[in-house]
Write a protein that holds these residues in place. Structure first.
Motif, PDB file in Angstrom:
ATOM      1  N   ILE A 196       0.835  -1.207   0.000  1.00 14.80           N
ATOM      2  CA  ILE A 196       0.000   0.000   0.000  1.00 14.80           C
ATOM      3  C   ILE A 196       0.871   1.259   0.000  1.00 14.80           C
ATOM      4  O   ILE A 196       0.636   2.190  -0.780  1.00 14.80           O
ATOM      5  N   PHE A 197       1.881   1.281   0.856  1.00 19.74           N
ATOM      6  CA  PHE A 197       2.794   2.421   0.877  1.00 19.74           C
ATOM      7  C   PHE A 197       3.507   2.570  -0.473  1.00 19.74           C
ATOM      8  O   PHE A 197       3.717   3.687  -0.958  1.00 19.74           O
ATOM      9  N   LEU A 296      -7.171  -3.762  -2.341  1.00 16.46           N
ATOM     10  CA  LEU A 296      -6.691  -2.643  -1.531  1.00 16.46           C
ATOM     11  C   LEU A 296      -5.705  -1.780  -2.314  1.00 16.46           C
ATOM     12  O   LEU A 296      -5.734  -0.544  -2.218  1.00 16.46           O
ATOM     13  N   GLY A 297      -4.845  -2.437  -3.087  1.00 11.76           N
ATOM     14  CA  GLY A 297      -3.876  -1.704  -3.885  1.00 11.76           C
ATOM     15  C   GLY A 297      -4.545  -0.780  -4.884  1.00 11.76           C
ATOM     16  O   GLY A 297      -4.161   0.399  -5.007  1.00 11.76           O
ATOM     17  N   PHE A 298      -5.574  -1.274  -5.577  1.00 12.00           N
ATOM     18  CA  PHE A 298      -6.275  -0.445  -6.563  1.00 12.00           C
ATOM     19  C   PHE A 298      -7.087   0.660  -5.879  1.00 12.00           C
ATOM     20  O   PHE A 298      -7.206   1.769  -6.406  1.00 12.00           O
ATOM     21  N   PRO A 323      -1.098  10.763   6.537  1.00 12.39           N
ATOM     22  CA  PRO A 323      -1.950  10.466   7.703  1.00 12.39           C
ATOM     23  C   PRO A 323      -3.153   9.612   7.345  1.00 12.39           C
ATOM     24  O   PRO A 323      -3.547   8.730   8.118  1.00 12.39           O
ATOM     25  N   PHE A 324      -3.746   9.876   6.173  1.00 11.03           N
ATOM     26  CA  PHE A 324      -4.894   9.082   5.729  1.00 11.03           C
ATOM     27  C   PHE A 324      -4.513   7.611   5.572  1.00 11.03           C
ATOM     28  O   PHE A 324      -5.242   6.720   6.031  1.00 11.03           O
ATOM     29  N   VAL A 325      -3.369   7.348   4.938  1.00 13.27           N
ATOM     30  CA  VAL A 325      -2.911   5.970   4.729  1.00 13.27           C
ATOM     31  C   VAL A 325      -2.620   5.290   6.063  1.00 13.27           C
ATOM     32  O   VAL A 325      -3.010   4.139   6.283  1.00 13.27           O
ATOM     33  N   ILE A 326      -1.961   5.997   6.973  1.00 12.69           N
ATOM     34  CA  ILE A 326      -1.616   5.418   8.275  1.00 12.69           C
ATOM     35  C   ILE A 326      -2.874   5.072   9.071  1.00 12.69           C
ATOM     36  O   ILE A 326      -2.974   3.987   9.661  1.00 12.69           O
ATOM     37  N   ILE A 327      -3.839   5.974   9.077  1.00 10.50           N
ATOM     38  CA  ILE A 327      -5.091   5.719   9.806  1.00 10.50           C
ATOM     39  C   ILE A 327      -5.843   4.543   9.204  1.00 10.50           C
ATOM     40  O   ILE A 327      -6.364   3.678   9.930  1.00 10.50           O
TER      41      ILE A 327
END
Length: 379
Positions: A196-197, A296-298, A323-327
């Motif tokens: 994802i990152f 999730l990747g898409f 922050p959005f990705v981390i949350i």
């Protein structure tokens, strides 16, 4: 097609590739390496793994009552060997640890017994004694399976109770050691985080880079300029597929070093540690998690491209995206990967979450495309 290939080449610039390599190196060291390098992680995990392999080779992917009786005989033979071993060690006999039962229930406050126990279990580890511990645990868990399920059913809701009754009626009880399956769940969750990152990192500059260079002002005055938005989205999705596939191949290559393929045909309800809504095999569960990672990747790719097309500058983009990705990873992906079919998460939650996230990301990118078609460009 030529423009599409050009956009893909722009996405995979040498700077992005170096950054991608660096980030994956850091994340694999922090998250993934432990699941590979330290599997099985010490004892009794090592003995649990060995016994599990032995059970697969001897009994196959299912164990009936006859197989379990044979497993108990193996335990009893090994128990006799342990008693003989302890009887031949004078220091154990003198310390009151001449039988395995006495050894197992030694007095921790007795310094002599504590030293002897530490000696054969840690300083000069005797495999037989560790294996007896694990065999004993598996036998106790199996023989108390009905009591354990009754305990879980006390706090279960109606649907969970129905699922537990299905397992009881089908005779689906945990038998095999869970060490390999637990290790995979940890591994695939950390791989999902890394991917994802990586996807977000690759696609962050896709629109904002052109905006910062004022290229949109020129592109949108051309006949094919506005359609370039769709081309960029297509290039982003293709690039996402390439990144996910490449990383999955790489990390599963590392995972093969764990040598867990002998467990792949075992239904996951045969492993201890958790209960599930469905009864896939270990390998089918792997396929399910791989599909989940692609989804999730898409989703994160579409959201990254959406943010990239509306943010005014790179700092603002990073400030809202990271922050959005981390949350999302902390509060969403954890349940959507590690508990994807766990009975403790309502049956509808995970598939609904995937569907909603995918629908929202698609709708978001479509709305932004419609906005771009009507956008005025002032030179």
């Amino acid at each position: 097609m030529q423009i599409l290939l050009h956009e893909i080449k722009k996405i995979f610039s040498w700077k992005i590739l170096l950054l991608l390599l660096f980030v994956n190196g850091i994340l694999s060291f922090l998250l993934i390496e432990f699941d590979i390098k330290y599997f099985p992680n010490g004892r009794p995990a090592l003995d649990s793994y060995r016994i599990g392999v032995e059970m697969i080779e001897k009994y196959g992917t299912h164990m009936d009552e006859d197989d379990f009786a044979d497993f108990k005989k193996t335990y009893e033979v090994q128990l006799e060997e342990a008693n003989h071993y302890l009887q031949t060690r004078k220091e154990f006999v003198d310390a009151g640890m001449g039988t395995y039962e006495d050894f197992r229930n030694y007095d921790r406050n007795n310094k002599e017994q504590d030293v002897l126990y530490d000696k054969v279990m840690f300083k000069e580890p005797v495999d037989m004694l560790w294996e007896l511990e694990e065999r004993s645990r598996l036998i106790e868990n199996y023989e108390s399976k009905e009591i354990s399920l009754e305990h879980y059913m006390k706090d279960a809701n109606a649907k969970q109770k129905l699922r537990f009754n299905e397992l009881i009626e089908a005779g689906h009880y945990p038998v095999y050691p869970e060490v390999a399956f637990v290790n995979f769940k940890s591994f695939i969750y950390h791989v999902a985080i890394t991917i994802i990152f990586s996807v977000v990192l690759v696609l962050l500059p896709i629109f904002i880079q052109d905006r910062s260079r004022r290229l949109l002002d020129l592109q949108y005055t051309a006949k094919k300029g506005r359609n370039l938005y769709k081309t960029k989205v297509a290039a982003g999705l293709i690039s996402t597929f390439i990144v996910i596939t490449t990383l999955l191949i790489t990390y599963f290559g590392f995972y093969s070093l764990n040598h867990t393929s002998m467990f792949f045909s075992v239904p996951i309800h045969m492993f201890g540690g958790d209960f599930y809504w469905y009864d896939p095999t270990f390998f089918q569960y792997i396929i399910l998690t791989v599909v989940a990672i692609y989804i999730l990747g898409f989703v994160f790719a579409l959201l990254a491209m959406s943010f990239s097309s509306i943010m005014s500058n790179t700092i603002a983009l990073i400030g809202i995206q990271i922050p959005f990705v981390i949350i999302m990873i902390k509060y969403g992906v954890f349940y959507m990967m590690r508990h994807i079919i766990s009975i403790w998460v309502p049956k509808w939650v995970v598939p609904t979450s995937y569907s909603v996230m995918l629908a929202v990301s698609v709708v978001f990118i479509v709305l932004l495309w419609k906005r771009e078609k009507k956008r005025d460009i002032v030179l």
